[in-house]
Design a protein around this motif. Structure first.
Motif, PDB file in Angstrom:
ATOM      1  N   ARG A  70     -17.606  -4.436   1.391  1.00 56.25           N
ATOM      2  CA  ARG A  70     -17.533  -5.197   2.637  1.00 56.25           C
ATOM      3  C   ARG A  70     -18.439  -4.651   3.725  1.00 56.25           C
ATOM      4  NH1 ARG A  70     -11.916  -7.658   4.288  1.00 56.25           N
ATOM      5  NH2 ARG A  70     -13.201  -7.918   6.089  1.00 56.25           N
ATOM      6  N   ASP A  85     -19.707  -3.345   7.006  1.00 53.61           N
ATOM      7  CA  ASP A  85     -19.127  -3.256   8.349  1.00 53.61           C
ATOM      8  C   ASP A  85     -18.358  -4.526   8.722  1.00 53.61           C
ATOM      9  OD1 ASP A  85     -21.779  -4.191  10.626  1.00 53.61           O
ATOM     10  OD2 ASP A  85     -21.310  -4.974   8.659  1.00 53.61           O
ATOM     11  N   GLN A  86     -17.989  -5.313   7.733  1.00 50.86           N
ATOM     12  CA  GLN A  86     -17.239  -6.547   7.991  1.00 50.86           C
ATOM     13  C   GLN A  86     -15.903  -6.250   8.677  1.00 50.86           C
ATOM     14  OE1 GLN A  86     -18.264  -9.713   7.439  1.00 50.86           O
ATOM     15  NE2 GLN A  86     -16.402 -10.438   8.414  1.00 50.86           N
ATOM     16  N   ARG A  87     -15.230  -5.212   8.245  1.00 48.31           N
ATOM     17  CA  ARG A  87     -13.939  -4.868   8.852  1.00 48.31           C
ATOM     18  C   ARG A  87     -14.106  -4.507  10.320  1.00 48.31           C
ATOM     19  NH1 ARG A  87     -11.206  -1.184   4.114  1.00 48.31           N
ATOM     20  NH2 ARG A  87     -11.136  -2.854   2.581  1.00 48.31           N
ATOM     21  N   GLU A  88     -15.129  -3.737  10.616  1.00 49.71           N
ATOM     22  CA  GLU A  88     -15.367  -3.359  12.018  1.00 49.71           C
ATOM     23  C   GLU A  88     -15.666  -4.589  12.864  1.00 49.71           C
ATOM     24  OE1 GLU A  88     -15.557  -1.224  15.378  1.00 49.71           O
ATOM     25  OE2 GLU A  88     -14.859  -0.534  13.423  1.00 49.71           O
ATOM     26  N   ARG A  89     -16.471  -5.497  12.342  1.00 52.22           N
ATOM     27  CA  ARG A  89     -16.769  -6.730  13.094  1.00 52.22           C
ATOM     28  C   ARG A  89     -15.509  -7.569  13.289  1.00 52.22           C
ATOM     29  NH1 ARG A  89     -22.185  -8.611  10.159  1.00 52.22           N
ATOM     30  NH2 ARG A  89     -20.580  -9.247   8.701  1.00 52.22           N
ATOM     31  N   ASP A  90     -14.655  -7.626  12.249  1.00 57.93           N
ATOM     32  CA  ASP A  90     -13.399  -8.365  12.371  1.00 57.93           C
ATOM     33  C   ASP A  90     -12.497  -7.745  13.432  1.00 57.93           C
ATOM     34  OD1 ASP A  90     -14.123 -10.216  10.506  1.00 57.93           O
ATOM     35  OD2 ASP A  90     -12.998  -9.302   8.859  1.00 57.93           O
ATOM     36  N   ARG A  91     -12.457  -6.417  13.476  1.00 59.28           N
ATOM     37  CA  ARG A  91     -11.657  -5.751  14.509  1.00 59.28           C
ATOM     38  C   ARG A  91     -12.171  -6.091  15.899  1.00 59.28           C
ATOM     39  NH1 ARG A  91     -12.208  -0.921  11.255  1.00 59.28           N
ATOM     40  NH2 ARG A  91     -10.435  -0.802   9.870  1.00 59.28           N
ATOM     41  N   GLN A  92     -13.471  -6.061  16.065  1.00 63.63           N
ATOM     42  CA  GLN A  92     -14.060  -6.376  17.369  1.00 63.63           C
ATOM     43  C   GLN A  92     -13.773  -7.817  17.770  1.00 63.63           C
ATOM     44  OE1 GLN A  92     -18.162  -5.395  16.857  1.00 63.63           O
ATOM     45  NE2 GLN A  92     -17.851  -3.194  17.202  1.00 63.63           N
ATOM     46  N   ARG A  93     -13.876  -8.732  16.820  1.00 62.64           N
ATOM     47  CA  ARG A  93     -13.593 -10.137  17.122  1.00 62.64           C
ATOM     48  C   ARG A  93     -12.124 -10.331  17.483  1.00 62.64           C
ATOM     49  NH1 ARG A  93     -14.617 -13.679  12.543  1.00 62.64           N
ATOM     50  NH2 ARG A  93     -14.230 -15.320  14.050  1.00 62.64           N
ATOM     51  N   GLN A 101     -10.115  -8.105  18.752  1.00 56.42           N
ATOM     52  CA  GLN A 101      -9.871  -7.508  20.064  1.00 56.42           C
ATOM     53  C   GLN A 101     -10.384  -8.421  21.174  1.00 56.42           C
ATOM     54  OE1 GLN A 101     -11.598  -3.668  20.538  1.00 56.42           O
ATOM     55  NE2 GLN A 101     -10.412  -3.197  22.369  1.00 56.42           N
TER      56      GLN A 101
END
Length: 67
Positions: free
Chosen positions: A3, A5-13, A15
């Motif tokens: 995945r 950095d998909q998880r990090e982008r999902d967290r940012q979205r 938030q």
């Protein structure tokens, strides 16, 4: 781990979608907040009492007199 950095982008979205915390950013002390809340409750009770005293027939709207 495909995945990336998909998880990090999902967290940012997620938030960004969350509403900002309203919390206690109103700048009032606890005493001032209690006074404000008490005043609001008194006004609400007064409105409700006035509505009950003045609009007893208009409350339900079910008593139309027709049979």
């Amino acid at each position: 781990m495909t995945r990336g950095d998909q998880r990090e982008r999902d967290r940012q979205r997620a938030q960004a979608r969350r509403p900002a915390a309203k919390g206690r950013d109103d700048g009032l002390t606890p005493e001032q907040r209690r006074e404000r809340d008490a005043k609001a409750l008194q006004e609400k009770a007064a409105r409700k009492a006035a509505q009950a005293a003045g609009g007893a027939c208009a409350k339900g709207g079910k008593n139309t007199g027709k049979k």
